[in-house]
Design an enzyme around this catalytic site. Structure first.
Site, mmCIF file in Angstrom:
data_model
loop_
_atom_site.group_PDB
_atom_site.id
_atom_site.type_symbol
_atom_site.label_atom_id
_atom_site.label_comp_id
_atom_site.label_asym_id
_atom_site.label_seq_id
_atom_site.Cartn_x
_atom_site.Cartn_y
_atom_site.Cartn_z
ATOM 1 C CD GLU A 82 -4.422 -4.572 3.392
ATOM 2 O OE1 GLU A 82 -4.453 -5.424 2.479
ATOM 3 O OE2 GLU A 82 -4.615 -3.365 3.186
ATOM 4 C CE LYS A 93 -1.384 -3.428 1.810
ATOM 5 N NZ LYS A 93 -1.424 -3.603 0.362
#
Ligand code: 5MM
Length: 338
Positions: A178, A220
């Protein structure tokens, strides 16, 4: 490394029509959320809130996995079943946030951070795997500002993301990578696009050099949006087109799926953006959600500490809307009908 198992888990996390619930708020972050509804940030209240989310009837139809905070991984539901086992019994994959937060970056630009948590991670992953976690999450934060992000900040965060991902795969745990370019400044959508593009380029270079199995991970990212304080806001079609353009340039098709963060967007806008991207079609990876606030805000407010049924209804509605958006089958009229 069990490549087949990692790939199967990653594909399950981004299975068509389903996405991830990010319920991994650290104790400090959940306090901010609870303060808004006047609920004390105690261990029993955090457990009751997460119990409400995870026992929502039917949410599993739209939810492939849940990202848990460490405390939650080792807690039990109100009926006494450990949370990871409860989720697994519904076909929902339990995951765990393993980073230890974004800390000020020595010598970096204003507000720049580097995410910490690599020391002892191999040992922690073993413990988390034994408790039932099959995937993990690590969030790096990239801030847009005057003279930022610096290359230095992007480089060190990419390096840490790749080290984390390699350790996860060694432990048989799928890493969610992420790199979040924050969406709350006054920058234009063009600046967000350029920074997201550069960040993903450096992140995938680090992943490649550190031998991370692309087939066994999930990305992500943020979407490419105008900063929240920017006077001109890109519309849904522009956000979808710019986000897909950057992803197609920077994310190899070996990656099974991309699960977006919501980053402070309103519930409905986060759904509309995901839906618009999937409606474009022709994508080499599955595109879905890994929302925290955009999945939980309505449920949290409806629950407000005691209204369990109202909280579950709000949660199910948002999960369903995002499940449809992950197929490009959402329509705003469904919001009004609900
Ligand atoms: C749910 O919030 C997560 C935990 O944040 P802290 O470590 O700061 O407590 C957060 O990492 C979240 O998973 C992602 O940022 C995506 O959340 P949003 O709300 O942006 O979809």
């Amino acid at each position: 490394m069990n490549e087949k198992m990692l790939n199967e888990t990653a594909r399950g996390m981004v299975a068509p029509g389903r996405g991830l619930l990010a319920a991994d708020e650290s104790t400090g972050t959940i306090k901010k959320r609870f303060d808004k509804i006047g609920v004390d940030n105690t261990e029993p209240n955090r457990r009751a809130y997460r119990d409400m989310l995870f026992t929502t009837p039917g949410f599993e139809k739209h939810t492939s996995g849940v990202i848990l905070f460490e405390e939650t991984l080792f807690q039990s539901s109100l009926t006494g079943q450990p949370f990871p086992r409860l989720l697994a019994s519904k076909g929902v994959i339990p995951g765990i946030k393993v980073d230890q937060g974004a800390k000020p970056l020595a010598g970096g630009g204003a507000d720049e951070t580097v995410t910490e948590g690599l020391d002892g991670l191999r040992e922690r992953l073993k413990k988390y795997g034994e408790a039932g976690a099959r995937f993990a999450k690590w969030r790096a934060v990239i801030t847009i500002g005057d003279g930022t992000p610096t290359d230095y900040c992007i480089d060190v965060n990419a390096h840490a993301l790749a080290r984390y991902a390699a350790l996860c795969q060694e432990a048989g745990i799928v890493p969610i990578v992420e790199p979040e370019v924050l969406m709350d400044a006054d920058n234009t959508v063009e600046v967000c696009e350029a920074v997201t593009d550069r960040t993903l380029e450096v992140v995938f270079d680090a992943l490649y050099r550190q031998r991370v199995l692309l087939e066994g991970m999930v990305l992500k990212p943020n979407m490419v949006v105008s900063g929240a304080q920017c006077p001109t806001q890109a519309d849904v079609a522009e956000v979808a087109a710019r986000t897909v353009k950057v992803l197609k340039r920077r994310v190899p098709s070996a990656v099974p799926g991309i699960a977006f963060l919501s980053g402070g967007q309103s519930d409905e806008l986060a759904t509309a953006h995901l839906d618009a991207m999937n409606k474009l079609g022709g994508l080499p990876w599955n595109l879905t959600f890994s929302y925290g606030r955009a999945l939980q805000a309505a449920a949290l407010k409806a629950w407000s500490g005691s209204n369990v049924d109202a909280g579950k209804a709000a949660h199910l509605h948002r999960a369903r809307m995002n499940g449809l958006a992950s197929l490009g089958q959402w329509d705003q009229s469904l919001e009004k009908a609900a």
